[in-house]
Scaffold this motif. Structure first.
Motif, PDB file in Angstrom:
ATOM      1  N   LEU A 259      43.651  36.819  31.560  1.00 11.31           N
ATOM      2  CA  LEU A 259      42.352  36.541  32.180  1.00 11.31           C
ATOM      3  C   LEU A 259      41.156  36.890  31.299  1.00 11.31           C
ATOM      4  O   LEU A 259      40.040  36.511  31.617  1.00 11.31           O
ATOM      5  CB  LEU A 259      42.229  37.357  33.478  1.00 11.31           C
ATOM      6  N   ASN A 294      44.175  33.989  44.995  1.00 10.34           N
ATOM      7  CA  ASN A 294      42.940  34.722  44.715  1.00 10.34           C
ATOM      8  C   ASN A 294      41.898  33.807  44.071  1.00 10.34           C
ATOM      9  O   ASN A 294      41.815  33.682  42.853  1.00 10.34           O
ATOM     10  CB  ASN A 294      43.287  35.902  43.799  1.00 10.34           C
ATOM     11  N   SER A 296      38.824  34.283  43.832  1.00 16.73           N
ATOM     12  CA  SER A 296      37.855  35.034  43.017  1.00 16.73           C
ATOM     13  C   SER A 296      38.212  35.001  41.541  1.00 16.73           C
ATOM     14  O   SER A 296      37.334  35.091  40.681  1.00 16.73           O
ATOM     15  CB  SER A 296      37.806  36.506  43.438  1.00 16.73           C
ATOM     16  N   ALA A 297      39.493  34.886  41.237  1.00 16.01           N
ATOM     17  CA  ALA A 297      39.876  34.827  39.826  1.00 16.01           C
ATOM     18  C   ALA A 297      39.215  33.618  39.165  1.00 16.01           C
ATOM     19  O   ALA A 297      38.754  33.697  38.022  1.00 16.01           O
ATOM     20  CB  ALA A 297      41.392  34.752  39.690  1.00 16.01           C
ATOM     21  N   ASP A 300      35.211  34.200  39.139  1.00 17.05           N
ATOM     22  CA  ASP A 300      34.872  35.204  38.115  1.00 17.05           C
ATOM     23  C   ASP A 300      35.045  34.625  36.710  1.00 17.05           C
ATOM     24  O   ASP A 300      34.210  34.851  35.833  1.00 17.05           O
ATOM     25  CB  ASP A 300      35.786  36.431  38.230  1.00 17.05           C
TER      26      ASP A 300
HETATM   27  C1  LIG Z   1      41.294  38.701  42.420  1.00 14.44           C
HETATM   28  O1  LIG Z   1      40.752  38.423  41.154  1.00 14.44           O
HETATM   29  C2  LIG Z   1      39.644  39.227  40.830  1.00 14.44           C
HETATM   30  C3  LIG Z   1      39.064  38.696  39.536  1.00 14.44           C
HETATM   31  O2  LIG Z   1      40.044  38.521  38.574  1.00 14.44           O
HETATM   32  C4  LIG Z   1      40.109  40.675  40.727  1.00 14.44           C
HETATM   33  O3  LIG Z   1      38.997  41.499  40.429  1.00 14.44           O
HETATM   34  C5  LIG Z   1      40.711  41.098  42.065  1.00 14.44           C
HETATM   35  O4  LIG Z   1      41.240  42.381  41.948  1.00 14.44           O
HETATM   36  C6  LIG Z   1      41.804  40.139  42.458  1.00 14.44           C
HETATM   37  N1  LIG Z   1      42.235  40.449  43.816  1.00 14.44           N
HETATM   38  C7  LIG Z   1      43.518  40.502  44.151  1.00 14.44           C
HETATM   39  C8  LIG Z   1      43.799  40.788  45.578  1.00 14.44           C
HETATM   40  O5  LIG Z   1      44.427  40.346  43.334  1.00 14.44           O
END
Ligand SMILES: *[C@@H]1O[C@H](CO)[C@@H](O)[C@H](O)[C@H]1NC(C)=O
Ligand SMILES: *[C@@H]1O[C@H](CO)[C@@H](O)[C@H](O)[C@H]1NC(C)=O
Ligand SMILES: *[C@@H]1O[C@H](CO)[C@@H](O)[C@H](O)[C@H]1NC(C)=O
Ligand SMILES: *[C@@H]1O[C@H](CO)[C@@H](O)[C@H](O)[C@H]1NC(C)=O
Ligand SMILES: *[C@@H]1O[C@H](CO)[C@@H](O)[C@H](O)[C@H]1NC(C)=O
Ligand SMILES: *[C@@H]1O[C@H](CO)[C@@H](O)[C@H](O)[C@H]1NC(C)=O
Length: 555
Positions: A259, A294, A296-297, A300
């Motif tokens: 990442l 996820n 958010s990955a 982000d």
């Molecule tokens: C989802 O991805 C974000 C960004 O990479 C990370 O900060 C977060 O911990 C992740 N959440 C989970 C539940 O894996």
């Protein structure tokens, strides 16, 4: 030329928008391409071959060649790809078989000044290049310069292009937590060692620069994929790669990683582009089922990419390659593939599809992820047809905006809406609404997306050719009553005025501007700009005018 005038404008624009092949293709020439990645040994067999003889676990040659690729380019071109990336053409290890099999993949370099005769002759490679160009596609060749291949730490250097130990770093195993070690030490292990070239040595630099210049010009290569780019001294690349380097063409480097956007981004500069491993990793985390789902990955990674890369619009977007598990090895749901793939085609960057992804191959890693393609019979599967649609629409967008002040390729990708279940992005005029909920119907699941479009703007989902109308305050809403399908919305007037090949004669236009939430058999519709009329039927999903402010996803 006269007959050209009779062609539909969109077709004409399509051809004119690509510069002639093999004229030192630059990043801006590549930005609008889409790439199909091929392992030569595994793509196609000659007529009369035994179609059942290839077992990837045997790690040996299955018989594909430059000729068999050349004879089977229709499958790639018909899918809408405008470039082909082929596995390395350099001579490979000619010695005994290793504990990891034979060099069927092309990455075990012996003498780079020779071609790999397993795959054909110089004339065969020239013929492949010519045929690719005849089809208005680009040829990208994978090149390995970081290392050669051996079976010990004290090889006989006379068999390589650089014939003395002094051109190589002394043996040490790579410590992947140490950047210096990554660049100076040897990849591989003690079964198969990969002696590491000293790319600060002036003779190595000038030797490689002359070599690549010659290779690119002899075979009219349009771009290079650079193997193990981060294992080479970064100062080596500007004189070797790019339109100002010896190669004179676009270079995309492999910077294998997870990442971490910073790790990948520092190599864009030395190289024109890198393969977007951070976004690949994020997409697996966001869309694969089962998986952390996820989103958010992705958001982000998008945000970091904007600030850290020099140019996100030439990055290589992929979901699979010869080193990674097939998407279907990690995800059981085909809609996860379609949604992630739509992201790759409709956001910044150059989409890349690894051969066999369109056949749902599921090899879980090297060597099982190098399946022969022929057992698929080159079927035009739903995945193949989906890719066809994405390529057709993307090629169209690129051609109609090519000479405008706002080319689609360089428009920045914006995030419109996100939630834990999906993301809506916008690039140029195009809104892509993606979800990770998978195939099962979700009768009570919908997503409201705030768009910059005016109320009553007609938008066509180019994947279904159904037209929808923007609701108050610019909202559109997607209902997943037939499962989590990707949606791509594009202003209907643009499709019509540009005589798009996408949804040509098929756009179904709603007369009604607002349809009440949840109603499933609402408005009757007519085909705009077409003498025929048709009733709109609810197909895979529906988007309807959304009449409340501040919508929530699945609220
Ligand atoms: C989802 O991805 C974000 C960004 O990479 C990370 O900060 C977060 O911990 C992740 N959440 C989970 C539940 O894996
Ligand atoms: C677009 O511009 C290029 C050169 O910049 C030119 O070769 C091409 O003909 C133009 N295409 C159209 C459709 O005007
Ligand atoms: C292989 O067979 C196909 C049709 O079956 C034919 O079109 C093609 O020319 C053949 N190729 C060669 C090299 O004989
Ligand atoms: C990193 O690797 C280099 C090359 O092997 C070595 O000289 C150096 O000591 C290593 N640094 C650390 C902190 O281990
Ligand atoms: C060499 O290959 C053998 C057989 O695959 C394997 O068992 C062994 O672990 C390998 N040795 C090294 C040093 O990687
Ligand atoms: C969704 O609605 C359809 C049609 O009314 C129905 O057949 C299906 O069982 C429903 N699915 C769920 C998960 O409720």
């Amino acid at each position: 030329m006269l007959s050209l005038l009779a062609w539909p404008l969109n077709i004409l624009l399509f051809f004119l928008s690509f510069s002639p092949a093999a004229q030192a293709a630059s990043p801006s020439d590549w930005r609008g391409r889409s790439i199909y990645q091929v392992i030569i040994d595994r793509y196609a067999l000659a007529n009369g071959s035994d179609l059942n003889a290839c077992d990837p676990s045997k790690q040996t040659w299955c018989g594909g060649t430059w000729n068999t690729l050349r004879e089977n380019l229709d499958y790639i071109q018909d899918a809408g790809f405008t470039a082909v990336w082929i596995s390395p053409v350099q001579q490979n290890w000619l010695g005994q078989r290793t504990p990891y099999g034979d060099p069927y993949h092309g990455y075990w370099i012996q003498d780079s000044t020779q071609l790999n005769l397993k795959f054909g002759t110089a004339d065969d490679l020239k013929a492949l290049s010519a045929e690719i160009h005849k089809r208005n596609m680009y040829l990208m060749v994978d090149v390995v310069v970081n290392d050669v291949m051996a079976l010990s730490t004290t090889p006989d250097y006379s068999i390589y292009m650089f014939k003395d130990a002094s051109f190589y770093h002394p043996y040490c195993p790579v410590d992947f937590s140490n950047t210096t070690s990554e660049q100076l030490c040897w990849l591989g292990d003690l079964n198969v060692t990969l002696p590491d070239l000293d790319t600060k040595n002036p003779d190595v630099i000038s030797g490689y620069n002359s070599w690549i210049k010659e290779l690119v010009s002899t075979y009219s290569i349009d771009g290079l994929r650079i193997d193990a780019a981060k294992h080479v001294d970064p100062d080596f690349w500007p004189s070797f790669c790019g339109t100002n380097g010896a190669a004179g063409v676009f270079c995309m480097g492999e910077v294998f990683g997870g990442l971490d956007v910073e790790d990948a981004a520092e190599w864009q500069g030395p190289l024109d582009s890198v393969l977007n491993y951070p976004m690949y990793t994020a997409l697996t985390q966001a869309f694969q089922i089962p998986g952390p789902l996820n989103i958010s990955a992705v958001t982000d990674t998008l945000a970091q990419s904007k600030s850290l890369y020099k140019d996100t619009t030439v990055l290589g977007n992929f979901l699979e390659n010869q080193d990674l598990p097939r998407w279907a090895a990690g995800s059981v749901d085909v809609q996860s593939l379609f949604n992630a793939m739509t992201f790759n085609f409709m956001s910044d960057g150059i989409p890349i599809v690894y051969y066999g992804q369109e056949q749902y191959f599921r090899g879980a890693g090297d060597p099982l992820n190098r399946e022969p393609l022929w057992p698929s019979n080159y079927e035009k599967t739903p995945a193949y047809q989906f890719i066809q649609q994405l390529n057709q629409f993307r090629n169209y967008l690129i051609s109609v905006t090519a000479n405008t002040s706002t080319p689609w390729t360089t428009a920045a990708t914006q995030v419109l809406t996100t939630s834990q279940y999906g993301i809506a992005i916008m690039k140029g005029d195009v809104i892509s609404i993606l979800t990770n909920i998978g195939s099962p119907a979700q009768n009570n699941t919908h997503i409201a997306v705030a768009t910059p479009y005016e109320r009553n703007t007609a938008l066509t989902n180019v994947l279904t050719c159904e037209q929808w109308v923007v609701g108050s305050q610019g909202f559109v809403e997607v209902e997943y009553t037939e499962g989590g399908h990707a949606v791509i919305l594009y202003p209907s007037t643009s499709l019509v005025s540009n005589k798009s090949p996408v949804c040509s004669g098929k756009v179904i236009t709603s007369q009604s501007t607002t349809v009440s939430t949840g109603s499933s058999n609402a408005a009757s519709s007519v085909l705009k700009g077409n003498p025929r009329t048709a009733l709109w039927t609810l197909d895979l999903l529906m988007i309807i005018g959304f009449t409340i402010a501040g919508g929530q996803w699945w609220s």
